[in-house]
Design an enzyme around this catalytic site. Structure first.
Site, short mmCIF file in Angstrom:
data_model
loop_
_atom_site.label_atom_id
_atom_site.label_comp_id
_atom_site.label_asym_id
_atom_site.label_seq_id
_atom_site.Cartn_x
_atom_site.Cartn_y
_atom_site.Cartn_z
N HIS A 196 0.85 -1.19 0.00
CA HIS A 196 0.00 0.00 0.00
C HIS A 196 0.89 1.24 0.00
O HIS A 196 2.06 1.19 0.41
CB HIS A 196 -0.89 0.02 1.23
CG HIS A 196 -1.99 -0.99 1.21
ND1 HIS A 196 -3.06 -0.93 2.06
CD2 HIS A 196 -2.18 -2.10 0.44
CE1 HIS A 196 -3.87 -1.94 1.82
NE2 HIS A 196 -3.35 -2.68 0.85
N GLU B 158 1.02 3.79 1.92
CA GLU B 158 1.55 4.15 3.24
C GLU B 158 2.74 3.29 3.61
O GLU B 158 3.74 3.78 4.14
CB GLU B 158 0.46 4.00 4.31
CG GLU B 158 -0.75 4.86 4.07
CD GLU B 158 -1.88 4.16 3.31
OE1 GLU B 158 -3.05 4.46 3.59
OE2 GLU B 158 -1.58 3.30 2.44
N CYS C 86 -5.95 1.91 6.00
CA CYS C 86 -6.61 0.70 6.48
C CYS C 86 -5.96 0.28 7.81
O CYS C 86 -5.01 0.91 8.28
CB CYS C 86 -6.46 -0.41 5.44
SG CYS C 86 -4.76 -1.01 5.25
N CYS D 40 -2.14 -0.45 7.53
CA CYS D 40 -1.33 0.76 7.41
C CYS D 40 -1.36 1.59 8.69
O CYS D 40 -0.34 2.14 9.10
CB CYS D 40 -1.80 1.58 6.21
SG CYS D 40 -1.49 0.73 4.64
#
Length: 151
Positions: free
Chosen positions: A53, A55, A83, A86
């Site tokens: 992701h 992040e 999420c 993260c």
């Protein structure tokens, strides 16, 4: 606020890189002492890595740049609410602050579905600023998914 917009615009440029690679358009930057120390954009499809992701990629980059996995004086700017995975990484990195553009009503873990960054149960809290360039974030995601449904 102007600084937040400046760094969020950089995150949006990274989100567009993700979109150009047919990834969900999310971008993130980590800033410390008024300098970008980490950048990332979504790449789980291209890398075959569910943890890739924006992040996580930005935190990995920031850790390499700073020579430390702890980033206590840093702020992350991200185009979509993180999420749970993260948010957990943000806590472990000990970020001081998170700024995000758009809420994620399905998986957001920074206030929408859960609020992992502000819970009293964990040993670190992260200051949160929501809604910086919210409309741009919503538009980017809406357009991306609308195009995906057509093709």
């Amino acid at each position: 606020m102007n600084e937040d917009i400046k760094w969020m615009q950089r995150a949006f440029a990274l989100a567009q890189q993700a979109q150009a690679q047919a990834e969900v358009p999310v971008g993130a930057v980590v800033v410390a002492a008024d300098n970008i120390i980490g950048v990332g954009f979504n790449q789980p499809i291209a890398t075959h890595d569910p943890t890739a992701h924006a992040e996580i990629m930005a935190l990995r980059d920031a850790g390499q740049h700073s020579g430390n996995y702890r980033l206590p004086n840093a702020t992350m700017y991200v185009t979509l609410e993180p999420c749970a995975m993260c948010a957990g990484a943000i806590i472990h990195a000990r970020l001081a602050r998170l700024v995000y553009a758009t809420e994620d009503a399905k998986t957001g873990a920074c206030g929408s579905v859960f609020d992992l960054l502000q819970t009293d149960v964990l040993n670190h809290k992260v200051a949160i600023e929501k809604g910086i360039m919210r409309d741009a974030g919503r538009t980017l995601l809406h357009t991306f998914f609308k195009e995906k449904r057509v093709t």
